[in-house]
Design an enzyme around this catalytic site. Structure first.
Site, PDB file in Angstrom:
ATOM      1  N   GLU A 144      31.556 -57.817  41.912  1.00 23.66           N
ATOM      2  CA  GLU A 144      32.969 -57.913  42.281  1.00 23.66           C
ATOM      3  C   GLU A 144      33.634 -56.552  42.083  1.00 23.66           C
ATOM      4  O   GLU A 144      33.426 -55.930  41.037  1.00 23.66           O
ATOM      5  CB  GLU A 144      33.704 -58.959  41.434  1.00 23.66           C
ATOM      6  CG  GLU A 144      35.141 -59.167  41.929  1.00 23.66           C
ATOM      7  CD  GLU A 144      35.908 -60.247  41.143  1.00 23.66           C
ATOM      8  OE1 GLU A 144      35.333 -60.852  40.229  1.00 23.66           O
ATOM      9  OE2 GLU A 144      37.072 -60.443  41.478  1.00 23.66           O
ATOM     10  N   ALA A 285      34.407 -58.754  31.407  1.00 21.80           N
ATOM     11  CA  ALA A 285      33.311 -59.664  31.701  1.00 21.80           C
ATOM     12  C   ALA A 285      33.382 -60.068  33.168  1.00 21.80           C
ATOM     13  O   ALA A 285      34.356 -59.749  33.848  1.00 21.80           O
ATOM     14  CB  ALA A 285      33.419 -60.917  30.835  1.00 21.80           C
ATOM     15  N   ASN A 288      29.949 -64.330  37.321  1.00 23.37           N
ATOM     16  CA  ASN A 288      28.876 -64.660  38.251  1.00 23.37           C
ATOM     17  C   ASN A 288      28.363 -66.082  38.018  1.00 23.37           C
ATOM     18  O   ASN A 288      28.159 -66.499  36.884  1.00 23.37           O
ATOM     19  CB  ASN A 288      27.698 -63.704  38.056  1.00 23.37           C
ATOM     20  CG  ASN A 288      28.158 -62.288  37.891  1.00 23.37           C
ATOM     21  OD1 ASN A 288      28.770 -61.727  38.774  1.00 23.37           O
ATOM     22  ND2 ASN A 288      27.902 -61.709  36.715  1.00 23.37           N
ATOM     23  N   GLU A 321      36.019 -66.677  31.685  1.00 18.79           N
ATOM     24  CA  GLU A 321      34.888 -66.619  32.635  1.00 18.79           C
ATOM     25  C   GLU A 321      34.356 -68.022  32.905  1.00 18.79           C
ATOM     26  O   GLU A 321      33.995 -68.350  34.028  1.00 18.79           O
ATOM     27  CB  GLU A 321      33.773 -65.708  32.124  1.00 18.79           C
ATOM     28  CG  GLU A 321      34.211 -64.290  31.745  1.00 18.79           C
ATOM     29  CD  GLU A 321      35.071 -63.590  32.774  1.00 18.79           C
ATOM     30  OE1 GLU A 321      34.913 -63.856  33.975  1.00 18.79           O
ATOM     31  OE2 GLU A 321      35.930 -62.775  32.369  1.00 18.79           O
ATOM     32  N   HIS A 324      36.503 -69.839  35.379  1.00 21.05           N
ATOM     33  CA  HIS A 324      36.313 -69.371  36.760  1.00 21.05           C
ATOM     34  C   HIS A 324      35.295 -70.231  37.513  1.00 21.05           C
ATOM     35  O   HIS A 324      35.280 -70.224  38.738  1.00 21.05           O
ATOM     36  CB  HIS A 324      35.805 -67.921  36.762  1.00 21.05           C
ATOM     37  CG  HIS A 324      36.889 -66.882  36.847  1.00 21.05           C
ATOM     38  ND1 HIS A 324      37.952 -66.961  37.717  1.00 21.05           N
ATOM     39  CD2 HIS A 324      37.036 -65.692  36.201  1.00 21.05           C
ATOM     40  CE1 HIS A 324      38.715 -65.888  37.584  1.00 21.05           C
ATOM     41  NE2 HIS A 324      38.193 -65.094  36.663  1.00 21.05           N
ATOM     42  N   GLU A 343      42.620 -65.258  39.699  1.00 14.69           N
ATOM     43  CA  GLU A 343      42.878 -64.573  38.421  1.00 14.69           C
ATOM     44  C   GLU A 343      44.139 -65.080  37.725  1.00 14.69           C
ATOM     45  O   GLU A 343      44.135 -65.323  36.523  1.00 14.69           O
ATOM     46  CB  GLU A 343      42.915 -63.059  38.617  1.00 14.69           C
ATOM     47  CG  GLU A 343      41.573 -62.452  39.074  1.00 14.69           C
ATOM     48  CD  GLU A 343      40.395 -62.762  38.154  1.00 14.69           C
ATOM     49  OE1 GLU A 343      40.620 -63.243  37.026  1.00 14.69           O
ATOM     50  OE2 GLU A 343      39.237 -62.542  38.577  1.00 14.69           O
TER      51      GLU A 343
HETATM   52  N1  B3K Z   1      36.564 -61.159  37.965  1.00 17.38           N
HETATM   53  C1  B3K Z   1      36.223 -60.130  37.034  1.00 17.38           C
HETATM   54  C2  B3K Z   1      36.862 -58.832  37.325  1.00 17.38           C
HETATM   55  C3  B3K Z   1      36.129 -58.013  38.285  1.00 17.38           C
HETATM   56  C4  B3K Z   1      36.746 -56.645  38.400  1.00 17.38           C
HETATM   57  C5  B3K Z   1      36.095 -55.855  39.444  1.00 17.38           C
HETATM   58  N2  B3K Z   1      36.560 -54.502  39.504  1.00 17.38           N
HETATM   59  C6  B3K Z   1      36.515 -60.515  35.633  1.00 17.38           C
HETATM   60  C7  B3K Z   1      37.544 -61.544  35.470  1.00 17.38           C
HETATM   61  O1  B3K Z   1      38.686 -61.410  35.813  1.00 17.38           O
HETATM   62  O2  B3K Z   1      37.190 -62.606  35.019  1.00 17.38           O
HETATM   63 ZN    ZN Z   2      39.132 -63.442  35.877  1.00 15.30          ZN
END
Ligand code: B3K
Ligand code: ZN
Length: 888
Positions: A144, A285, A288, A321, A324, A343
């Site tokens: 990402e 973090a 994925n 995380e 997510h 986010e």
């Molecule tokens: N989604 C990732 C952040 C990625 C940043 C890329 N430059 C972490 C988070 O917000 O959970």
């Molecule tokens: Zn996030």
């Protein structure tokens, strides 16, 4: 630096048009140009031959036409700095492909094809830490936002979802553990010492959620049984020596899984959940699918090496995380402009979780403090953008406090609007509908708002402005009293921000209570909603004029400017039953005083009256036996210097620093007995005793006041606290106080700390930070020396941030009148940019504040920005931030 025009190709990717930008000037991507990708990629098979210096990747893509997009006779596969070794179409080698910049274009004639591309990459040369890279002898990925294109050619956009099958192999001595998304299907070892594994992830996902890890790792393992009865294996993978510091992370994961079932009805959907800690990582973090990759900072903890705040941060990031998995993975983003969809919502979810785990009052105050320290300055500066931006050059620059933290506040307001005065959790009905409607899809912020409207039964038409208008609204409040009626007249001003001159009135929900001045109590909370430029609200039954408590719980991310007297604020600081409002009254009292003092608008009488009021309020805080120490610690903290400067049109950092330190001297001196009595009490609380965390927080606060008012005593107390510490919170708190004071104890304890923790990178980071943040008059010189320390390296983002983020956040060092602080930061940006542009660009906003600083320093800051802008070869990341900082 003007906006370059562009057009959109049939591949749905924005391309430079005739007026192409100069090579130095990366193109601008606009939200309004979104078009669906003409091809679907339902499946991808990846084959990795792993090596630290050379990794060969074979990617097999099944592509079919997307009936919802305009037809295309070719496919654009994004790349970044590589050439394909070979390209096959439907099993045959072809030469029909061409490169367009970094992208590979391949003509396609039928409705379905199989494409095979071979690439080779060098992970050890990847210092950007995007794509596949080497860290500490292991291999890991960060995709990402647009890192997957550095691994293989692919439509690198979040609305192309595929099922991944992955095979990987490599020397067992180096990579005994091979991990990927989803479930392990098979694994084995060949006679030549090669080990291999096959993984399959059944959930279609965008490529930014792909992850691979290979290394010599061990796991702290556990299990979790979901509400549906699925047994999930949990693993926290680390280097063998770090294993003893992983229990807290594992426990945090279990708590998060349980909480998300109970609070949002979300259940985990694989049999395996892997978390891997790596020491070189650009952010905190990454979520994925089934294989989170974490910065070691947010995994490793034990009381000897991590503070209470570190423990909390780990719990919060593990939760973030994990959450997510639904808000981001099962429902992902259509394009990167929708980033706040995942986010903002996930930050709100992690904040609510931490409130439940750690205590609502203090967590809410901490979250507001972070918002004010990081997001308010962003919203009032050249980098201001709406939570759903309209354009970008480099998406990495938009992982901001605005998208994350203001995004969370905006959804929190929806929750207040849905739930205030309702018996049922209508917000939850909205989120249930959102997940049900969009599961498996790439959605938009608009989809989220509509689902909340439909599920919660509320109208958010005008509320949508929070997604499109940048800037922190200012709300002026006037209180009038006549007969037995009190009337509040509220007006709002949404400031002008870059590219947004005209603003519409926003929907601003504010919880209020009206306090009886004599009794110090109120008759219940109300919610008022300011949705016009000016609006009045009347309340009957008040024979005497009450004291207004407003924006209780910080219901809206706005700045309140109210006509409260000093006496009103002292009353609220002592009696408000809403913890945030109580904290706020205390802050307002101090901010009003210090800002006027720093601007030179405080007469002698006013100064004395202000000091008396603050000392009275602080004295009450120190002695209130009903108050928990964790909350007392919050109330004792003076507003940060950066927050104070934010209140002034063009601040003089030297004046603000002097006034803030001066107030600490006054309070420390006047309330010396109360401070010492408090210290004596909390010092006796044992490490795991009741209220121990609050006790530790208060201890550090007392030391800070003592350091200002009675340095000799402070050195004695802090050295003793350091020597007797049985945990990092006390030891770091003591060293922080010592760092600001010139003494033999300072030097001795700094040497001790370094020797004691040598080899523990996360604690050595603290050693750098403490010195860079210190109030020592020579902090600037110290930072300069530390940059040359053998343990300092530009290759490790944690180390760079430990020294330079702390330094940039230390106003008395950074804003040295000579301009040397600015020069040092600009030098860092220029040196780091070729190594790690994403991290380099994160330092630009500190210089970007130049318009809000007094003219002499302002000119020096601007000159440094111009020096960076004139550098021959800048990354897209740094270029964009510098250009916006100069233009905005
Ligand atoms: N989604 C990732 C952040 C990625 C940043 C890329 N430059 C972490 C988070 O917000 O959970
Ligand atoms: Zn996030």
């Amino acid at each position: 630096m003007d906006i370059a025009s562009k057009s959109t190709t049939p591949e749905g990717d924005p391309q430079p048009a005739d007026a192409a930008p100069a090579p130095h000037e990366p193109q601008i991507i606009h939200r309004s140009d979104y078009t669906p990708f003409p091809w679907l990629v339902p499946e991808i098979a990846l084959d990795f031959d792993l090596g630290l210096d050379a990794t060969r990747v074979v990617a097999r893509l099944t592509v079919t036409r997307n009936g919802r997009a305009a037809p295309a006779d070719r496919i654009r596969l994004n790349g970044d700095g590589q050439e394909p070794l070979s390209v096959k179409l439907d099993g045959e080698m072809v030469n029909s492909w061409a490169m367009d910049g970094h992208d590979l274009i391949l003509p396609l004639s039928a409705d379905a094809h199989e494409i095979e591309i071979v690439t080779q990459i060098d992970p050890s040369a990847n210092t950007q830490l995007e794509g596949l890279y080497a860290s500490n002898g292991m291999l890991c990925t960060q995709c990402e936002a647009e890192g997957f294109r550095r691994i293989t050619f692919f439509p690198d956009r979040p609305d192309v979802l595929s099922v991944y099958s992955v095979t990987m192999r490599g020397p067992k001595a180096q990579f005994p553990i091979l991990l990927c998304n989803g479930n392990e299907v098979a694994s084995g070892e060949d006679e030549d010492g090669t080990c291999w594994a096959e993984w399959h992830d059944p959930w279609p996902k965008p490529c930014y959620l792909f992850a691979l890890v290979a290394g010599d790792l061990v796991a702290n393992s556990g299990t979790f049984t979901t509400m549906g009865g699925r047994d999930v294996t949990l693993n926290i993978w680390v280097r063998a020596e770090d294993l003893p510091r992983t229990d807290h992370a594992l426990e945090s994961l279990r708590k998060s899984m349980k909480w998300d079932e109970e609070t949002f009805g979300r259940e985990y959907d694989l049999d395996l959940y892997n978390i891997v800690a790596v020491s070189d990582f650009n952010m905190g973090a990454m979520e994925n699918k089934g294989l989170n990759v974490f910065n070691t900072k947010y995994v490793l903890a034990d009381p000897d090496t991590a503070t209470d705040a570190d423990f909390d941060a780990i719990e919060g990031v593990i939760a973030h995380e994990y959450f997510h998995n639904w808000s981001g993975n099962r429902v992902t983003c259509r394009d990167w402009f929708q980033l706040s969809l995942k986010e903002g919502f996930t930050v709100l979810r992690d904040q609510l979780f931490s409130q439940d785990m750690q205590g609502e009052a203090v967590k809410r105050i901490e979250d507001v403090r972070i918002l004010r320290a990081a997001q308010f300055p962003e919203d009032s500066g050249p980098l201001a953008h709406p939570i759903r931006p309209d354009s970008y050059r480099e998406i990495s620059n938009f992982y901001t406090a605005t998208v994350y933290n203001k995004g969370a506040e905006v959804i929190r307001m929806m929750r207040v609007l849905a739930n205030f005065g309702s018996d049922s959790d209508r917000f939850r009905q909205g989120t249930d509908l959102y997940f049900e409607r969009h599961d498996g899809e790439a959605a938009t912020c608009e989809d989220f708002i509509s689902a909340i409207e439909d599920g919660a039964g509320i109208d958010l038409k005008q509320f949508r402005l929070w997604y499109s208008q940048a800037g922190t609204p200012k709300v002026h409040v006037k209180t009038a009293h006549e007969g037995d009626t009190v009337t509040l007249t509220l007006s709002q001003l949404v400031p002008t921000t870059p590219g947004q001159a005209d603003k519409q009135p926003m929907v601003i929900p504010l919880k209020i209570a009206l306090f009886d001045r004599e009794a110090g109590t109120h008759g219940g909370e109300s919610l008022i909603v300011l949705d016009e430029t000016e609006k009045s609200f009347s309340f009957n039954g008040y024979a005497a004029k009450p004291v207004l408590s407003i924006n209780r719980g910080f219901t809206a991310p706005v700045t309140i400017i109210r006509d409260a007297s000093r006496e009103d604020l002292v009353l609220l600081a002592a009696h408000d039953d809403d913890p945030f409002a109580r904290y706020e009254a205390m802050q307002e009292l101090v901010v009003g005083h210090l800002v006027a003092a720093a601007m030179g608008t405080l007469g002698d009488g006013e100064r004395a009256a202000g000091e008396d009021a603050i000392a009275t309020a602080m004295g009450a805080v120190l002695e209130d036996s009903q108050l928990e120490d964790s909350m007392r610690g919050e109330l004792m903290m003076l507003p940060s210097q950066n927050y104070l400067m934010e209140q002034i049109e063009r601040a003089d950092p030297g004046a603000v620093h002097a006034e803030r330190e001066g107030l600490k001297v006054i309070l420390g001196t006047r309330l010396a007995d109360a401070f010492h009595a408090l210290y004596d009490r909390v010092e006796k609380v044992p490490f795991a005793g009741e209220g121990a965390r609050g006790a530790r927080k208060v201890k550090t606060q007392v030391l800070a006041y003592a350091a200002a008012s009675d340095p000799l005593k402070a050195v004695e107390l802090a050295a003793l606290q350091y020597d007797n510490a049985d945990n990092m919170t006390d030891r770091q708190g003591a060293l922080m106080a010592l760092c600001g004071l010139d003494s033999a104890e300072r030097t001795g304890r700094l040497i001790d700390f370094y020797n004691r923790y040598q080899g523990n990178a996360l604690v050595i980071d603290k050693w750098f930070t403490l010195q860079a943040l210190s109030l020592h008059p020579n902090a600037l010189e110290h930072v300069k020396a530390l940059a040359g320390h053998p343990d300092f390296t530009l290759k490790n983002p944690n180390r760079v941030r430990a020294l330079y983020m702390a330094f940039a956040g230390n106003p008395h060092a950074f804003h040295d009148p000579s301009g040397e602080g600015y020069r040092m930061l600009a030098d860092l940006i220029l040196a780091l940019d070729p190594v790690n542009p994403q991290t380099a660009a994160r330092f630009v906003p500190s210089l970007g504040r130049w318009r809000r600083i007094e003219p002499a320093r302002s000119a020096l800051m601007r000159a440094e920005l111009e020096r960076i802008a004139n550098a021959p070869k800048l990354s897209r990341d740094t270029y964009e931030q510098v250009a916006r900082s100069l233009d905005g």
